[in-house]
Write a protein that holds these residues in place. Structure first.
Motif, PDB file in Angstrom:
ATOM      1  N   ASN A 105       8.617  -0.069  -5.406  1.00 62.38           N
ATOM      2  CA  ASN A 105       8.245   0.563  -4.088  1.00 62.38           C
ATOM      3  C   ASN A 105       9.419   1.015  -3.320  1.00 62.38           C
ATOM      4  O   ASN A 105       9.133   1.531  -2.100  1.00 62.38           O
ATOM      5  CB  ASN A 105       7.396  -0.723  -3.225  1.00 62.38           C
ATOM      6  CG  ASN A 105       8.318  -1.794  -3.100  1.00 62.38           C
ATOM      7  OD1 ASN A 105       9.709  -1.926  -3.538  1.00 62.38           O
ATOM      8  ND2 ASN A 105       7.856  -3.016  -2.228  1.00 62.38           N
ATOM      9  N   GLN A 106      10.709   0.979  -3.685  1.00 59.19           N
ATOM     10  CA  GLN A 106      11.662   1.496  -2.834  1.00 59.19           C
ATOM     11  C   GLN A 106      11.945   3.040  -3.318  1.00 59.19           C
ATOM     12  O   GLN A 106      12.841   3.604  -2.626  1.00 59.19           O
ATOM     13  CB  GLN A 106      13.047   0.422  -3.294  1.00 59.19           C
ATOM     14  CG  GLN A 106      12.852  -0.708  -2.573  1.00 59.19           C
ATOM     15  CD  GLN A 106      14.452  -1.446  -2.737  1.00 59.19           C
ATOM     16  OE1 GLN A 106      15.170  -0.666  -3.026  1.00 59.19           O
ATOM     17  NE2 GLN A 106      14.238  -2.420  -2.285  1.00 59.19           N
ATOM     18  N   PHE A 166       7.147   7.086  -4.218  1.00 60.86           N
ATOM     19  CA  PHE A 166       6.363   7.012  -2.976  1.00 60.86           C
ATOM     20  C   PHE A 166       5.160   8.089  -3.258  1.00 60.86           C
ATOM     21  O   PHE A 166       5.044   8.935  -4.120  1.00 60.86           O
ATOM     22  CB  PHE A 166       7.432   7.867  -2.169  1.00 60.86           C
ATOM     23  CG  PHE A 166       8.417   7.210  -1.737  1.00 60.86           C
ATOM     24  CD1 PHE A 166       8.457   5.823  -1.536  1.00 60.86           C
ATOM     25  CD2 PHE A 166       9.547   7.820  -1.623  1.00 60.86           C
ATOM     26  CE1 PHE A 166       9.568   5.016  -1.260  1.00 60.86           C
ATOM     27  CE2 PHE A 166      10.979   7.320  -1.333  1.00 60.86           C
ATOM     28  CZ  PHE A 166      10.879   5.677  -1.124  1.00 60.86           C
ATOM     29  N   THR A 167       4.253   8.175  -2.317  1.00 58.46           N
ATOM     30  CA  THR A 167       3.236   9.012  -2.411  1.00 58.46           C
ATOM     31  C   THR A 167       2.708   9.492  -0.848  1.00 58.46           C
ATOM     32  O   THR A 167       3.025   8.749  -0.093  1.00 58.46           O
ATOM     33  CB  THR A 167       1.672   8.197  -3.167  1.00 58.46           C
ATOM     34  OG1 THR A 167       0.757   9.244  -3.069  1.00 58.46           O
ATOM     35  CG2 THR A 167       1.224   7.170  -2.036  1.00 58.46           C
ATOM     36  N   GLN A 223       6.716   6.041   1.896  1.00 53.40           N
ATOM     37  CA  GLN A 223       5.423   5.668   1.682  1.00 53.40           C
ATOM     38  C   GLN A 223       5.307   4.930   0.409  1.00 53.40           C
ATOM     39  O   GLN A 223       4.848   5.979  -0.436  1.00 53.40           O
ATOM     40  CB  GLN A 223       4.157   6.480   2.296  1.00 53.40           C
ATOM     41  CG  GLN A 223       2.706   5.792   2.051  1.00 53.40           C
ATOM     42  CD  GLN A 223       1.842   6.819   2.724  1.00 53.40           C
ATOM     43  OE1 GLN A 223       2.142   7.680   3.686  1.00 53.40           O
ATOM     44  NE2 GLN A 223       0.728   6.681   2.278  1.00 53.40           N
ATOM     45  N   PRO A 224       5.305   3.707  -0.209  1.00 51.43           N
ATOM     46  CA  PRO A 224       5.285   3.326  -1.352  1.00 51.43           C
ATOM     47  C   PRO A 224       3.718   3.847  -1.886  1.00 51.43           C
ATOM     48  O   PRO A 224       2.685   3.583  -1.380  1.00 51.43           O
ATOM     49  CB  PRO A 224       5.406   1.982  -1.292  1.00 51.43           C
ATOM     50  CG  PRO A 224       6.050   1.595   0.032  1.00 51.43           C
ATOM     51  CD  PRO A 224       5.454   2.698   1.037  1.00 51.43           C
ATOM     52  N   SER A 225       3.848   4.067  -3.245  1.00 52.57           N
ATOM     53  CA  SER A 225       2.591   4.395  -4.034  1.00 52.57           C
ATOM     54  C   SER A 225       1.992   3.255  -4.222  1.00 52.57           C
ATOM     55  O   SER A 225       2.597   2.023  -4.293  1.00 52.57           O
ATOM     56  CB  SER A 225       3.008   5.266  -5.337  1.00 52.57           C
ATOM     57  OG  SER A 225       1.730   5.166  -6.042  1.00 52.57           O
ATOM     58  N   ALA A 226       0.689   3.074  -4.370  1.00 51.03           N
ATOM     59  CA  ALA A 226      -0.158   1.965  -4.904  1.00 51.03           C
ATOM     60  C   ALA A 226       0.193   1.688  -6.353  1.00 51.03           C
ATOM     61  O   ALA A 226       0.188   0.489  -6.517  1.00 51.03           O
ATOM     62  CB  ALA A 226      -1.709   2.252  -4.709  1.00 51.03           C
ATOM     63  N   ALA A 272       3.243   1.355  -7.356  1.00 48.12           N
ATOM     64  CA  ALA A 272       4.474   0.677  -7.363  1.00 48.12           C
ATOM     65  C   ALA A 272       4.368  -0.750  -6.688  1.00 48.12           C
ATOM     66  O   ALA A 272       5.369  -1.315  -6.311  1.00 48.12           O
ATOM     67  CB  ALA A 272       5.415   1.430  -6.524  1.00 48.12           C
ATOM     68  N   ARG A 273       3.302  -1.145  -6.321  1.00 46.23           N
ATOM     69  CA  ARG A 273       3.050  -2.315  -5.486  1.00 46.23           C
ATOM     70  C   ARG A 273       2.941  -3.367  -6.353  1.00 46.23           C
ATOM     71  O   ARG A 273       2.513  -3.658  -7.591  1.00 46.23           O
ATOM     72  CB  ARG A 273       1.984  -2.296  -4.313  1.00 46.23           C
ATOM     73  CG  ARG A 273       2.011  -1.323  -3.434  1.00 46.23           C
ATOM     74  CD  ARG A 273       1.028  -1.423  -2.419  1.00 46.23           C
ATOM     75  NE  ARG A 273       1.455  -0.295  -1.320  1.00 46.23           N
ATOM     76  CZ  ARG A 273       0.519   0.416  -0.658  1.00 46.23           C
ATOM     77  NH1 ARG A 273      -0.499   0.376  -0.906  1.00 46.23           N
ATOM     78  NH2 ARG A 273       0.928   1.093   0.063  1.00 46.23           N
TER      79      ARG A 273
END
Length: 70
Positions: free
Chosen positions: A54-55, A58-59, A64-67, A69-70
């Motif tokens: 999440n670092q 992005f999306t 803005q972290p991508s879902a 990467a969560r």
């Protein structure tokens, strides 16, 4: 991976102008670390710290972290 030599890549892989190699990707199977020389074996077996996805995944917009990467 980074740290490649673009000119060496051009020479080895006969990359024509104006194309340039900027990155490389290693593909294959992981070998047996016990067959490596001591210094390389130590490096191979050492812990490799990684940033959380999440670092840097992005999306929509930067930061803005991508879902995924969560």
């Amino acid at each position: 991976m980074i740290g490649i030599s673009p000119e060496k890549a051009r020479e080895v892989f006969q990359i024509p102008q104006p194309w340039e190699a900027w990155t490389a990707l290693a593909i294959g199977y992981k070998g047996d670390p016990s067959k490596l020389p001591a210094d390389l074996k130590e490096r191979e077996l050492a812990r490799k710290p990684r940033k959380p996805l999440n670092q840097f995944v992005f999306t929509g917009k930067w930061g803005q972290p991508s879902a995924l990467a969560r």
